[in-house]
Structure formats: structure tokens, C-alpha cells
Design an enzyme around this catalytic site. Structure first.
Site, PDB file in Angstrom:
ATOM      1  N   HIS A   1       0.821  -1.206   0.000  1.00  0.00           N
ATOM      2  CA  HIS A   1       0.000   0.000   0.000  1.00  0.00           C
ATOM      3  C   HIS A   1       0.856   1.258   0.000  1.00  0.00           C
ATOM      4  O   HIS A   1       2.062   1.218   0.302  1.00  0.00           O
ATOM      5  CB  HIS A   1      -0.924   0.010   1.225  1.00  0.00           C
ATOM      6  CG  HIS A   1      -0.222   0.422   2.497  1.00  0.00           C
ATOM      7  ND1 HIS A   1      -0.236   1.709   2.971  1.00  0.00           N
ATOM      8  CD2 HIS A   1       0.516  -0.295   3.396  1.00  0.00           C
ATOM      9  CE1 HIS A   1       0.452   1.788   4.096  1.00  0.00           C
ATOM     10  NE2 HIS A   1       0.921   0.576   4.374  1.00  0.00           N
ATOM     11  N   CYS A   2       0.208   2.383  -0.310  1.00  0.00           N
ATOM     12  CA  CYS A   2       0.793   3.710  -0.105  1.00  0.00           C
ATOM     13  C   CYS A   2      -0.235   4.526   0.677  1.00  0.00           C
ATOM     14  O   CYS A   2      -0.794   4.032   1.650  1.00  0.00           O
ATOM     15  CB  CYS A   2       1.224   4.354  -1.417  1.00  0.00           C
ATOM     16  SG  CYS A   2      -0.016   4.378  -2.729  1.00  0.00           S
ATOM     17  N   THR A   3      -0.521   5.760   0.269  1.00  0.00           N
ATOM     18  CA  THR A   3      -1.520   6.548   0.989  1.00  0.00           C
ATOM     19  C   THR A   3      -2.924   6.300   0.436  1.00  0.00           C
ATOM     20  O   THR A   3      -3.814   5.832   1.135  1.00  0.00           O
ATOM     21  CB  THR A   3      -1.177   8.043   0.950  1.00  0.00           C
ATOM     22  OG1 THR A   3       0.005   8.272   1.740  1.00  0.00           O
ATOM     23  CG2 THR A   3      -2.299   8.894   1.528  1.00  0.00           C
TER      24      THR A   3
ATOM     25  N   THR B   1       1.320   2.213  -5.337  1.00  0.00           N
ATOM     26  CA  THR B   1       0.714   0.886  -5.269  1.00  0.00           C
ATOM     27  C   THR B   1       0.303   0.404  -6.652  1.00  0.00           C
ATOM     28  O   THR B   1       0.464  -0.779  -6.987  1.00  0.00           O
ATOM     29  CB  THR B   1      -0.503   0.928  -4.326  1.00  0.00           C
ATOM     30  OG1 THR B   1      -0.048   1.290  -3.017  1.00  0.00           O
ATOM     31  CG2 THR B   1      -1.215  -0.408  -4.261  1.00  0.00           C
TER      32      THR B   1
END
Length: 266
Positions: free
Chosen positions: A156-158, A164
Site C-alpha cells: 500500500h501507499c496513501t 501501489t
């Protein structure tokens, strides 16, 4: 790839059983993608049922400090900061500034108005391919997936769309997905991301912000991914050579990934 309806994790989805052609598909229950995990609740039965053992966090140090991951019970965290080098050279890109930019329409217009938002995202996507920190991050991601003893993994990222999205593109390319499948999977996050960021977008437009600019910030469009793919073509000639030579992932690791994550129709 419909989103998994977890209560506190945005844009959570299983890459399986995405079709890979010739009767093949991604094995379900092995690799998941999402947005940030700062509100993850291990007691959520949906999350608990996934059995996640490794979380790969592609965010910057500032993002991690602001909203630290809640790792599922029994899981471990691998930090793989994609944007560290790009941040040092060019400042924080839009992908890591969503909260700030959507909270200030004047700043957003100044920094990204007049079409500059798409240029900024294209630069960031090229950096996913060209910078040392990005190469190290995506090499670590594939190395984890190539561990034959590894359990289910979530990356994941934000927002779970850019860093991602590129990770998913790399993985699907390794598994042999065609260009249409890769692009369709990349674009499929738009509905979930827009839903997750709807309150911020509404606040942005209520303050006089340009709704098209907001949507360009929170969503993805084909030209973003194309920028990274073009960078691969220029630097390496093919995704296969990018993975082997650019990321430094040996063929024996990609062979394990294919064995672990591919299922054949009966």
C-alpha cells in the site's frame, strides 16, 4: 477486482482471481493492495480472514510519521520508501501531498493548475522507474513475493493508487498479464478512491476549488501509467529486462512468484 468491504481500510482488494489468459489467473488470497492502514482494526472479521503476514509500506517517512500503519495481528511491516530520492530532488510530489493540496484550493491551483497536475504525476511515475529508492522499494516488494515460505502479503501507499498501482503493474507483468488487463486493473481503483476522498473533494470544491483538478489529484488516468511504461521502454526495452536488470530481481525469484501466484483452470 471489486473492493473488499473492510470497515477501516480504503481501496482494499485482492489481485486474485484476475485473469492472466490461457486459462490462468492470479491465485486468490495471496496478495492484496490498499490505501493507508492507520485505521486498520485487526478485530475486523474481514481483515482477520485475510491472514496477512507481511505489509509493504511504500510511503515516505513524513507520511508514515503522520499516520503510522496498524499492522494486522501476527504480521510484520516492511518499509519500502519509493519516493525518497524523488523527494530529495524535486520536493514532495502530489501523490504524497493529497491532504495538503485538497485542503487549500489556492495552493492547489498555484502548484498544479493549468494542466500542471498531469505533468507532475507523469514526472513522478517516471521516477518510479528511474530513481534508486524506487528500484530498491520495488525490488524488496518482489523479493518478498518470491519467498516460497511467505504468507499473504498486502502492499500500500496513501491512497493506494500510484505507488501501489505501479507495484501491481510490475507484478501483473511478471505473471504474464496482457496490456489491456494491466491497464484495466490500474484504472479499477478510481471508484474506491473517489469514494474514500469524497469528503475532502467536497470541502475543496466548497472553498472554490476546481473539481477537475481535485479528480486529477485523487484518481488515475491512463497517461500516468503510460509515463512509467515509456520510461521502462526507453531505459530497459521491456518489463522483463526492467525487472531483471533495473530492479535486480533474479529469474529464479520471478519463477517462484509465478509458481506461488498463478493458478490454472481445472
Amino acid at each position: 477486482m471489486p473492493a473488499i468491504p473492510a470497515t477501516n481500510v480504503a481501496n482494499l482488494r485482492d489481485l486474485g482471481p484476475l485473469p492472466l489468459g490461457e486459462g490462468r489467473s492470479v491465485r486468490p488470497g495471496r496478495v492484496f493492495r490498499s490505501g493507508r492502514l492507520d485505521r486498520l482494526d485487526s478485530a475486523d472479521p474481514v481483515v482477520a480472514s485475510l491472514g496477512i503476514r507481511t505489509v509493504v509500506d511504500f510511503r515516505t517517512a513524513a507520511e508514515r510519521a503522520d499516520r503510522p500503519d496498524h499492522v494486522p495481528d501476527g504480521g510484520r511491516l516492511l518499509v519500502a520508501d519509493v519516493l525518497a530520492d524523488h523527494l530529495a530532488e524535486s520536493g514532495l510530489p502530489p501523490a504524497a501531498r493529497l491532504k495538503t493540496l485538497l485542503g487549500d484550493p489556492v495552493l492547489a491551483e498555484e502548484v498544479l493548475g493549468g494542466g500542471k497536475v498531469r505533468e507532475a504525476f507523469a514526472r513522478t511515475y517516471r521516477a518510479f522507474v528511474s530513481t534508486d529508492s524506487a528500484r530498491a522499494a520495488y525490488r524488496a516488494f518482489l523479493t518478498e513475493l518470491g519467498d516460497p515460505r511467505g504468507g499473504p502479503l498486502l502492499f500500500h501507499c496513501t491512497a493506494g493508487k500510484d505507488r501501489t498501482g505501479w507495484a501491481a503493474t510490475i507484478l501483473l507483468s511478471v505473471l504474464g498479464a496482457d496490456d489491456e488487463t494491466v491497464m484495466a486493473e490500474y484504472l479499477s481503483v478510481n471508484t474506491a478512491v473517489r469514494r474514500a476522498f469524497a469528503p475532502m473533494v467536497e470541502g475543496f470544491t466548497a472553498q472554490g476549488g476546481d473539481p477537475d483538478l481535485a479528480l486529477a489529484l485523487i484518481g488515475v488516468v491512463p497517461e500516468y501509467l503510460t509515463a512509467a511504461l515509456d520510461e521502462v521502454a526507453v531505459r530497459h526495452g521491456s518489463m522483463e529486462k526492467y525487472v531483471r536488470d533495473g530492479l535486480g530481481v533474479p529469474d529464479e525469484v520471478t519463477d517462484v512468484i509465478r509458481e506461488r501466484l498463478t493458478v490454472y483452470a481445472a
